[in-house]
Design a protein around this motif. Structure first.
Motif, PDB file in Angstrom:
ATOM      1  N   ARG A   1     -33.517  20.013 -83.530  1.00 11.84           N
ATOM      2  CA  ARG A   1     -32.564  19.923 -82.423  1.00 11.84           C
ATOM      3  C   ARG A   1     -32.410  18.475 -81.965  1.00 11.84           C
ATOM      4  O   ARG A   1     -31.305  18.032 -81.640  1.00 11.84           O
ATOM      5  N   ARG A   2     -33.524  17.748 -81.936  1.00 13.90           N
ATOM      6  CA  ARG A   2     -33.470  16.346 -81.511  1.00 13.90           C
ATOM      7  C   ARG A   2     -32.739  15.463 -82.514  1.00 13.90           C
ATOM      8  O   ARG A   2     -32.269  14.382 -82.163  1.00 13.90           O
ATOM      9  N   ALA A   3     -32.659  15.905 -83.753  1.00 19.71           N
ATOM     10  CA  ALA A   3     -31.978  15.122 -84.787  1.00 19.71           C
ATOM     11  C   ALA A   3     -30.466  15.132 -84.612  1.00 19.71           C
ATOM     12  O   ALA A   3     -29.775  14.332 -85.247  1.00 19.71           O
ATOM     13  N   LYS A   4     -29.961  16.018 -83.761  1.00 16.58           N
ATOM     14  CA  LYS A   4     -28.521  16.125 -83.472  1.00 16.58           C
ATOM     15  C   LYS A   4     -27.700  16.231 -84.762  1.00 16.58           C
ATOM     16  O   LYS A   4     -26.791  15.448 -85.019  1.00 16.58           O
TER      17      LYS A   4
ATOM     18  N   LEU B   1     -37.555  22.246 -82.638  1.00 15.41           N
ATOM     19  CA  LEU B   1     -37.224  21.223 -81.646  1.00 15.41           C
ATOM     20  C   LEU B   1     -36.948  19.877 -82.306  1.00 15.41           C
ATOM     21  O   LEU B   1     -36.089  19.124 -81.851  1.00 15.41           O
ATOM     22  N   GLY B   2     -37.674  19.580 -83.384  1.00 18.41           N
ATOM     23  CA  GLY B   2     -37.393  18.354 -84.128  1.00 18.41           C
ATOM     24  C   GLY B   2     -36.012  18.374 -84.750  1.00 18.41           C
ATOM     25  O   GLY B   2     -35.314  17.353 -84.771  1.00 18.41           O
TER      26      GLY B   2
ATOM     27  N   ARG C   1     -41.032  22.411 -85.245  1.00 16.80           N
ATOM     28  CA  ARG C   1     -40.047  22.062 -86.284  1.00 16.80           C
ATOM     29  C   ARG C   1     -38.617  22.304 -85.794  1.00 16.80           C
ATOM     30  O   ARG C   1     -37.719  21.506 -86.083  1.00 16.80           O
TER      31      ARG C   1
END
Length: 71
Positions: free
Chosen positions: A30-33, A27-28, A25
């Motif tokens: 973080r990837r959403a910027k 990392l998700g 969750r």
């Protein structure tokens, strides 16, 4: 005392699953910027899950050690 080892191992695996859940969750998020405030809002609910998972895993490993020592 073998039952303590098996219960402790199960607790450790459940705790590890909780740790992996919070990691995925995070990392998700973080990837959403996201911006700082949105990132903080997304990660805030994960903190108690992460701490609880670490505690549950630690207690499970303690049970394993106790079961091995008493055997």
């Amino acid at each position: 005392m073998a039952i303590l080892v098996w219960i402790g191992a199960a607790m450790a695996v459940i705790g590890l699953a909780g740790i992996l859940y919070s990691l995925v969750r995070a990392l998700g998020a973080r990837r959403a910027k996201l911006d700082d405030e949105a990132m903080r809002a997304r990660l805030q609910p994960l903190v108690p899950i992460n701490i609880g998972a670490f505690l549950f895993s630690f207690l499970g490993l303690c049970l394993v050690v106790v079961g091995v020592v008493l055997a």
